[in-house]
Scaffold this active site. Structure first.
Site, PDB file in Angstrom:
ATOM      1  N   LEU A   1       0.828  -1.201   0.000  1.00 58.75           N
ATOM      2  CA  LEU A   1       0.000   0.000   0.000  1.00 58.75           C
ATOM      3  C   LEU A   1       0.865   1.255   0.000  1.00 58.75           C
ATOM      4  O   LEU A   1       0.579   2.209  -0.726  1.00 58.75           O
ATOM      5  CB  LEU A   1      -0.938   0.005   1.211  1.00 58.75           C
ATOM      6  CG  LEU A   1      -1.757   1.289   1.405  1.00 58.75           C
ATOM      7  CD1 LEU A   1      -2.655   1.542   0.190  1.00 58.75           C
ATOM      8  CD2 LEU A   1      -2.580   1.214   2.687  1.00 58.75           C
TER       9      LEU A   1
ATOM     10  N   ALA B   1       2.723  -2.268   9.178  1.00 60.93           N
ATOM     11  CA  ALA B   1       2.004  -3.264   9.977  1.00 60.93           C
ATOM     12  C   ALA B   1       2.683  -4.621   9.856  1.00 60.93           C
ATOM     13  O   ALA B   1       3.422  -4.880   8.905  1.00 60.93           O
ATOM     14  CB  ALA B   1       0.553  -3.383   9.519  1.00 60.93           C
TER      15      ALA B   1
ATOM     16  N   TYR C   1      -3.402 -11.497  14.875  1.00 58.78           N
ATOM     17  CA  TYR C   1      -3.335 -10.374  13.931  1.00 58.78           C
ATOM     18  C   TYR C   1      -4.487  -9.404  14.177  1.00 58.78           C
ATOM     19  O   TYR C   1      -4.284  -8.193  14.344  1.00 58.78           O
ATOM     20  CB  TYR C   1      -3.365 -10.877  12.492  1.00 58.78           C
ATOM     21  CG  TYR C   1      -3.524  -9.780  11.466  1.00 58.78           C
ATOM     22  CD1 TYR C   1      -2.495  -8.872  11.236  1.00 58.78           C
ATOM     23  CD2 TYR C   1      -4.701  -9.659  10.716  1.00 58.78           C
ATOM     24  CE1 TYR C   1      -2.639  -7.855  10.294  1.00 58.78           C
ATOM     25  CE2 TYR C   1      -4.841  -8.655   9.778  1.00 58.78           C
ATOM     26  CZ  TYR C   1      -3.820  -7.758   9.574  1.00 58.78           C
ATOM     27  OH  TYR C   1      -3.971  -6.753   8.637  1.00 58.78           O
TER      28      TYR C   1
ATOM     29  N   LYS D   1      -4.258  -5.568  15.694  1.00 57.24           N
ATOM     30  CA  LYS D   1      -4.737  -4.443  14.887  1.00 57.24           C
ATOM     31  C   LYS D   1      -5.842  -3.689  15.629  1.00 57.24           C
ATOM     32  O   LYS D   1      -5.923  -2.454  15.557  1.00 57.24           O
ATOM     33  CB  LYS D   1      -5.250  -4.942  13.532  1.00 57.24           C
ATOM     34  CG  LYS D   1      -4.154  -5.427  12.591  1.00 57.24           C
ATOM     35  CD  LYS D   1      -3.196  -4.324  12.185  1.00 57.24           C
ATOM     36  CE  LYS D   1      -3.844  -3.333  11.227  1.00 57.24           C
ATOM     37  NZ  LYS D   1      -2.880  -2.287  10.771  1.00 57.24           N
TER      38      LYS D   1
END
Length: 302
Positions: A11, A58, A123, A127
């Site tokens: 990204l 991340a 995960y 997050k």
């Protein structure tokens, strides 16, 4: 100047290209600036006229996170806390990227931003921790939850499946998980729009309320149907060298993974579209744009 953290990722690299194409000044950092070290972030920002921060960094290896808990926690929760804390001190907005994995998959209709989160694995939990940390450290934030991302840089499902179909007689793909494939370019354009509106806000009355927003392409599908669409479009483009490869459906239980996936993670995009006054492309349109782009890397499907 926009600061893109995680600029070398899938990204982040797309966002760098999008900002560059739109002549927006930016600086990108990756592993050269440790987000788990507040002083490292602070030292880098010193003397720079930063107007917004976008955190694309991340720990995204979903299955590895189940055993690499400490690192996932540092990158997905502790790092965002440091970034948000610094954004608050600097007086700039933070755009933070999150995920559909904060939900447990029990919904049966597109999920709104206000629905309760209930992550299934490490995960998703880390997050979710990152989202909480951002909200605790600064008021000027935009948390963008996305899903099923693919892009030109790095490993992704589209490259992987075309390569698999070109080298095997058959592939098995999960058919009982529903979500929305999302081209990184779609998310990058939304981030660009937020940055543009924020930079122009001093000259106009237009404001973007801080908060959580869902951003994916439009529509929904399964991994199995997504694969069949990839096959169709890749064949049309002449990228499929083994047209006889058969795509077979399988259940999630037939393809066990260390991390449990949400069975349904279609996100409602009404809020972001109404807020920004934009229309998002369908996932089929975005897939076509990706496959037909001159940036499509054919070396990754061989």
């Amino acid at each position: 100047m926009v600061w893109i953290i995680g600029a070398n990722g899938m990204l982040g690299s797309q966002l760098c290209s999008t900002l560059s194409e739109n002549k927006i000044d930016f600086v990108g950092t990756d592993r050269n600036v440790d987000i788990t070290d507040f002083d490292s972030l602070k030292d880098f920002s010193g003397g720079k006229k930063i107007t917004a921060i976008v955190n694309c960094a991340a720990y995204t290896a979903v299955d590895n996170a189940e055993r690499d808990i400490e690192l996932a926690q540092k990158l997905n929760a502790d790092g965002p806390r440091n970034i948000a804390r610094l954004a608050k001190i600097m007086g700039v907005p933070l755009i933070h990227i999150s995920t559909d994995y904060v939900f447990d998959g029990s919904s049966t209709s597109p999920i709104g931003e206000d629905e309760p989160i209930k992550p299934l694995g490490v995960y998703g939990k880390t997050k979710a921790g990152g989202e909480k940390a951002v909200q605790e450290e600064t008021e000027d934030f935009y948390i963008l939850r996305t899903a099923w991302l693919y892009g030109f840089n790095g490993k992704n499902f589209v490259y992987t499946m075309i390569r698999a179909m070109n080298s095997r007689e058959s592939v098995k793909v999960v058919s009982d998980q529903r979500g929305t494939p999302t081209n990184c370019a779609t998310l990058a354009r939304v981030i660009l729009k937020i940055i543009q509106i924020r930079s122009e806000s001093q000259l106009t009355d237009r404001k973007i309320p801080n908060g959580i927003y869902h951003v994916t392409d439009e529509g929904e599908t399964t991994w199995f149907d997504f694969t069949n669409e990839i096959k169709k479009q890749a064949d049309k483009k002449g990228l499929l060298t083994n047209e006889k490869c058969v795509v077979n459906p399988c259940a999630t239980e037939d393809y066990p993974t260390p991390a449990k996936r949400p069975a349904y993670s279609v996100l409602s995009k009404k809020k972001i579209q109404q807020t920004l006054g934009i229309a998002l492309p369908t996932w089929e349109e975005s897939l076509s744009a990706f496959i037909n782009s001159p940036l499509f890397d054919k070396a990754r499907i061989q």
